[in-house]
Design an enzyme around this catalytic site. Structure first.
Site, PDB file in Angstrom:
ATOM      1  N   PRO A   2      -7.049  18.964  15.542  1.00  0.00           N
ATOM      2  CA  PRO A   2      -5.727  19.280  16.093  1.00  0.00           C
ATOM      3  C   PRO A   2      -5.428  20.780  16.067  1.00  0.00           C
ATOM      4  CG  PRO A   2      -5.587  17.378  14.661  1.00  0.00           C
ATOM      5  CD  PRO A   2      -6.962  17.950  14.492  1.00  0.00           C
ATOM      6  N   GLU A   3      -5.180  21.321  17.242  1.00  0.00           N
ATOM      7  CA  GLU A   3      -4.745  22.711  17.390  1.00  0.00           C
ATOM      8  C   GLU A   3      -3.301  22.663  17.884  1.00  0.00           C
ATOM      9  OE1 GLU A   3      -7.657  25.008  19.609  1.00  0.00           O
ATOM     10  OE2 GLU A   3      -9.267  23.666  18.998  1.00  0.00           O
ATOM     11  N   LYS A  61      -0.646  25.357  13.524  1.00  0.00           N
ATOM     12  CA  LYS A  61      -1.233  24.014  13.572  1.00  0.00           C
ATOM     13  C   LYS A  61      -0.656  23.084  12.513  1.00  0.00           C
ATOM     14  CE  LYS A  61      -5.523  26.331  14.800  1.00  0.00           C
ATOM     15  NZ  LYS A  61      -6.864  26.687  14.306  1.00  0.00           N
ATOM     16  N   ARG A 265     -19.618  28.541  14.488  1.00  0.00           N
ATOM     17  CA  ARG A 265     -18.872  27.631  15.352  1.00  0.00           C
ATOM     18  C   ARG A 265     -19.347  27.762  16.785  1.00  0.00           C
ATOM     19  NH1 ARG A 265     -16.865  27.560  10.747  1.00  0.00           N
ATOM     20  NH2 ARG A 265     -14.847  26.736  10.155  1.00  0.00           N
TER      21      ARG A 265
END
Length: 284
Positions: A2-3, A61, A265
């Site tokens: 979740p951003e 967030k 990432r």
DNA sequence: CATATGTCCTGAGAGC
DNA sequence: TGCTCTCAGGACATAT
């Protein structure tokens, strides 16, 4: 993951709890490692039960439940946390339940990997942890001038810097790739080599991508983890231009999407739409 | 000070 | 089939 768009969708999904009093806090028994709850549950209960939820909010967030007397409950979903008012994807990963007075349905914090947390903080603690000194301006509302002022002297690569929540709050790994593609900026461009027009493009792309993603209620990736408060999938994943599309055709040009790794990432970009060297616009 | 790296956690998927 | 291994990436602690 979740951003900002997913947390904003969660916030809107539990708007119905505003005005309700918390009647009980429930932690289901589980053999999984418990999530971080602070303060520890007995004290959390004493401070939360009987309190009224005055409003909901969001800091980057994190989801905020504003209580009376200045306290707040801050829910941090991290990787796989969800806030649900409907039946959960399963019961094993229900972590903390909030039952409410007055016939208002309960809501739950659900988290498969358990990296999320729930904290009850005083007004002072809130400012100390989530105030302007710790968390940057919200990505939806930051101006291009402030974005440039906060990142423009950094030697980091722009994709890496966008994930720094002290600089700008709300952008995570997925939307960083998407908004850089929309802005036409290569993820490896050093911040201190970006020009004024590029900061303006970046800020505009950031706002557009995040606002669109909110309209689509966030991105549910192939693992299916992310759901809104009603346990429905988001649909912004169908609008993705680059994220998780390595080897596929760019939807803007004829190029092929490439995956690279930055700071352990994944980043995705189109080498054609996002050149590594700045292309100067010809003067009219 | 700025920046880089390691850690937490679970489940999915690959490879054998 | 079942085992081991790798990977996903939020925020934060620790190292450089």
């Amino acid at each position: 993951m979740p951003e900002l768009p997913e947390v904003e969708t969660m916030r809107r999904g539990i708007a119905g709890v505003i005005g309700s009093q918390i009647r009980a806090i429930v932690r289901p028994r589980s053999k999984l490692k418990p999530i971080e709850i602070s303060p520890a549950l007995p004290r959390f209960r004493r401070r939360a039960v009987g309190r009224t939820i005055l409003d909901t909010g969001r800091v980057g967030k994190r989801l905020v439940l504003q209580l009376d007397r200045g306290d707040a409950i801050v829910i941090e979903p991290r990787m796989t946390g969800l806030v649900l008012v409907a039946d959960p994807p399963n019961r094993e990963h229900l972590r903390l339940g909030f039952s409410l007075a007055g016939g208002v349905p309960e809501f739950w914090f659900w988290d498969r990997r358990g990296l999320g947390s729930v904290r009850l903080v005083s007004a002072d603690e809130f400012t100390g942890r989530y105030g302007p000194g710790q968390i940057g301006p919200d990505a939806l509302h930051i101006s291009s001038e402030e974005l440039a002022a906060r990142l423009g002297r950094s030697r980091r690569e722009i994709k890496v810097a966008l994930l720094d929540q002290k600089a700008v709050a709300g952008v995570g790994n997925l939307y960083a790739s998407e908004l850089l593609h929309r802005a036409g900026i290569h993820p490896r461009r050093p911040c201190d080599r970006l020009h004024g027009d590029e900061w303006r493009r970046l800020q505009a792309a950031m706002r557009q991508v995040l606002e669109e993603a909110i309209l689509y209620e966030g991105s549910t990736l192939s693992d299916g983890t992310y759901r809104n408060a009603l346990n429905h999938s988001g649909s912004y994943q169908h609008q993705h231009r680059v994220y998780d599309r390595a080897g596929e055709a760019c939807r803007t040009c004829d190029g092929r999407i490439v995956r690279i790794v930055q700071c352990q990432r994944s980043s995705f970009f189109c080498p054609n739409c996002q050149p590594l060297r700045r292309v100067r616009q010809a003067k009219a």
